[in-house]
Motif scaffolding. Sequence first.
Motif, PDB file in Angstrom:
ATOM      1  N   ALA A   1       0.827  -1.202   0.000  1.00  0.00           N
ATOM      2  CA  ALA A   1       0.000   0.000   0.000  1.00  0.00           C
ATOM      3  C   ALA A   1       0.865   1.256   0.000  1.00  0.00           C
ATOM      4  N   SER A   2       2.144   1.091   0.286  1.00  0.00           N
ATOM      5  CA  SER A   2       3.102   2.201   0.280  1.00  0.00           C
ATOM      6  C   SER A   2       3.801   2.268  -1.070  1.00  0.00           C
ATOM      7  N   ILE A   3       3.779   3.429  -1.694  1.00  0.00           N
ATOM      8  CA  ILE A   3       4.447   3.604  -2.989  1.00  0.00           C
ATOM      9  C   ILE A   3       5.956   3.428  -2.841  1.00  0.00           C
ATOM     10  N   GLU A   4       6.457   3.671  -1.631  1.00  0.00           N
ATOM     11  CA  GLU A   4       7.888   3.487  -1.399  1.00  0.00           C
ATOM     12  C   GLU A   4       8.307   2.040  -1.627  1.00  0.00           C
ATOM     13  N   LYS A   5       7.456   1.094  -1.208  1.00  0.00           N
ATOM     14  CA  LYS A   5       7.798  -0.313  -1.364  1.00  0.00           C
ATOM     15  C   LYS A   5       7.823  -0.730  -2.830  1.00  0.00           C
ATOM     16  N   HIS A   6       6.977  -0.118  -3.641  1.00  0.00           N
ATOM     17  CA  HIS A   6       6.988  -0.422  -5.072  1.00  0.00           C
ATOM     18  C   HIS A   6       8.307   0.031  -5.693  1.00  0.00           C
ATOM     19  N   PHE A   7       8.750   1.223  -5.318  1.00  0.00           N
ATOM     20  CA  PHE A   7      10.035   1.716  -5.811  1.00  0.00           C
ATOM     21  C   PHE A   7      11.180   0.862  -5.288  1.00  0.00           C
ATOM     22  N   GLU A   8      11.118   0.494  -4.006  1.00  0.00           N
ATOM     23  CA  GLU A   8      12.203  -0.294  -3.402  1.00  0.00           C
ATOM     24  C   GLU A   8      12.320  -1.667  -4.047  1.00  0.00           C
ATOM     25  N   ARG A   9      11.181  -2.351  -4.191  1.00  0.00           N
ATOM     26  CA  ARG A   9      11.228  -3.701  -4.766  1.00  0.00           C
ATOM     27  C   ARG A   9      11.675  -3.666  -6.217  1.00  0.00           C
ATOM     28  N   LEU A  10      11.271  -2.635  -6.932  1.00  0.00           N
ATOM     29  CA  LEU A  10      11.667  -2.510  -8.331  1.00  0.00           C
ATOM     30  C   LEU A  10      13.171  -2.264  -8.448  1.00  0.00           C
TER      31      LEU A  10
END
Length: 321
Positions: A259-268
């Motif tokens: 739900a955090s956009i930060e995690k999408h950037f981090e995982r990518l």
Amino acid sequence: MTNLFTISSKELLDLRRDPLLAILVGFLSFAVVISVVIGAADFKVQLDAYNLYVQQLVSAGSAVVPAAPQLFPMQLLRGGIEYIEILGALFAVVLGYGTIAKEKYRGTLDLILTRPLGRFSLVGGKLLGLAVLWLAVVAFLTVVSTMAIATVGGASLSSHDLIRIVIASAAAWIYLVFWSALSVGLTVLARQLSTGLIVGLVIWLVVVLIMPQIGDTMDPDNQVPGGLFASLQIKKADELTVMSHFASFDAVRNGIEVASIEKHFERLSFGFLGIKTQYNQQPLSFIWGDLFPYAITLAAATFASVLFAMVATTRRTLQRK
């Protein structure tokens, strides 16, 4: 279109004169270099410990020698990525707020609005200026990171490694534009400028710090350095069997994280840089196939953030007292 580029040029000129930009670039560059230095030093400690252990085995007459630790250069960028996802987002919120606040504080907003501007010329120009600024900052940090790996890290990068770094840099640029655009929209809608900044900082606090921390804390594998299952020498198949009994719990935990956009950037970025073990030394096609949804979500969230800023910025909201 001419007005849009004129405002964009003005915005870039204002940002270039802003001392916060120099602080931003200097701090992030320093953080990236320091993270590479720490990563390289940590690997040297591991290598020294391995050599000492091998010497002891040879002295004891053992013929079995364990595999030597390997240095994967791009993994040295882990600290730099974490600084960007936390502090870079914070700077993005502040800069987005500043693009609107400075016009009101200086009294130049009413003057600008006397010009025959199109509906989206003002906000579009400011967002374009911020996007160009972040593109320049990310490009500079990419060069600094690459040079740090080659010099301080003592590692060489192949053309495929450079492609992966560029992809991670593109994700960082999209991520930072998201936060600046969101901050612009919030500042415009706020009746008081300080309210817009406070709301932006609260959202940053919840999305970047609180939600990912909750997800990490709920993950049992993160409670032990190196991973709980790895420390217990549990094989991957057995790990999956154990976690299958906690499927609902893990779904909730992962849901909080994504739900955090930060995690999408981090995982990518962690995937393409090989920081996550399962993606290390894997072909780009494999990584894209697994992480494509995160790229789509990151791009969609940034598009929505830009659209929000564009729609929120009107003459009425800008001139509201």
